[in-house]
Design a protein around this motif. Structure first.
Motif, short mmCIF file in Angstrom:
data_model
loop_
_atom_site.label_atom_id
_atom_site.label_comp_id
_atom_site.label_asym_id
_atom_site.label_seq_id
_atom_site.Cartn_x
_atom_site.Cartn_y
_atom_site.Cartn_z
N TYR B 32 -60.70 36.65 -9.67
CA TYR B 32 -61.89 36.86 -8.89
C TYR B 32 -62.44 35.78 -8.81
CZ TYR B 32 -61.10 41.87 -10.14
OH TYR B 32 -60.72 43.29 -10.02
N ARG B 94 -62.73 34.44 -12.82
CA ARG B 94 -62.46 35.15 -13.90
C ARG B 94 -61.03 36.05 -13.57
NH1 ARG B 94 -62.94 40.29 -16.37
NH2 ARG B 94 -63.47 41.30 -14.41
N PRO B 96 -59.43 39.47 -14.15
CA PRO B 96 -59.72 40.52 -14.68
C PRO B 96 -58.78 41.15 -15.89
CG PRO B 96 -58.67 40.94 -12.55
CD PRO B 96 -58.83 39.29 -12.69
N LEU B 102 -66.45 34.30 -17.78
CA LEU B 102 -66.37 33.76 -16.64
C LEU B 102 -66.18 32.58 -16.62
CD1 LEU B 102 -66.88 34.71 -13.32
CD2 LEU B 102 -69.23 34.71 -13.89
#
Lengths: 113, 114
Positions: B32, B94, B96, B102
């Motif tokens: 992400y 990041r 998941p 992060l």
């Protein structure tokens, strides 16, 4: 800066004193985070909390402590054990879902002399 | 281990010209990706994110970013820069299924010259 408040904006302390930075959010987010920002180093995670009464160390937790007694609040204490406390401190919050998009507060600039 | 690189500490561009702020990442898994902007003595403001789907992501203030999986890049772009775009830009990643953190790049300072 959304629904996250940090106070004070500027904070000055003498070396050897503990100091507590405030962070409050009204976004109903489960998760909250504390980051430290130094020039040229980006943001580094100090602590995070997924839920009330639970928190986890980040990458640079030494010399810091936190509490999470309420969902809305996640105060950070910079203790005298932190070797280089002068920095810009940012608080953030997010939902605890797959994405965890973080929303940031305006920051507190701490100067220790 | 996850990491994010912003290879340029500074980017300067003339007002009205297109701008690009570069970001590359290294992760094990599907990332992400996020872009944030920071104005002096302020917190970070969210610009855009890539989660899945279309590789071209549009965000706030006319910014967009292109996810390139083969080059592991997520460059931030804007067709026509404004002086008010001058700020510090952070890329973050990041995974998941991995660590909860992060991870941020070191930031790129964008200066738009009038």
């Amino acid at each position: 800066d959304g629904g996250i408040t940090q106070s004070p904006k500027y904070l000055f302390r003498k070396e050897g004193q503990n100091v507590t930075l405030s962070c409050e959010q009204n976004l109903n987010h489960d998760a909250m985070y504390w980051y430290r920002q130094d020039p040229g180093q980006g943001l580094r995670l100090i602590y995070y909390s997924q839920i009330v009464n639970d928190f986890q160390k980040g990458d640079i937790a030494e010399g810091y402590s936190v509490s999470r007694e309420k969902k809305e609040s996640f105060p950070l204490t910079v203790t005298s054990a932190q070797k280089n406390p002068t920095a810009f401190y940012l608080c953030a919050s997010s939902t605890w879902d797959r994405v965890r998009e973080q929303y940031f507060g305006p920051g507190t600039r701490l100067t220790v002399t | 281990a996850q990491s994010v690189a912003q290879p340029e500490d500074q980017v300067k561009v003339a007002e009205g010209n297109p701008l690009t702020v570069k970001c590359t990442y290294s992760v094990s898994g599907n990332p992400y990706l996020f872009w944030y902007v920071q104005y002096p003595n302020r917190g970070l403001q969210f610009l855009l994110k890539y989660i899945t789907g279309d590789n071209l992501v549009k965000g706030s203030y006319g910014f967009e970013a292109e996810f390139n999986k083969s080059q592991t890049s997520f460059h931030l772009k804007k067709p026509s820069a404004l002086v008010s775009d001058s700020a510090l830009y952070f890329c973050a990643v990041r995974v998941p299924t991995g660590a909860n953190n992060l991870f941020f790049g070191t930031g790129t300072r964008l200066t738009v010259i009038p």
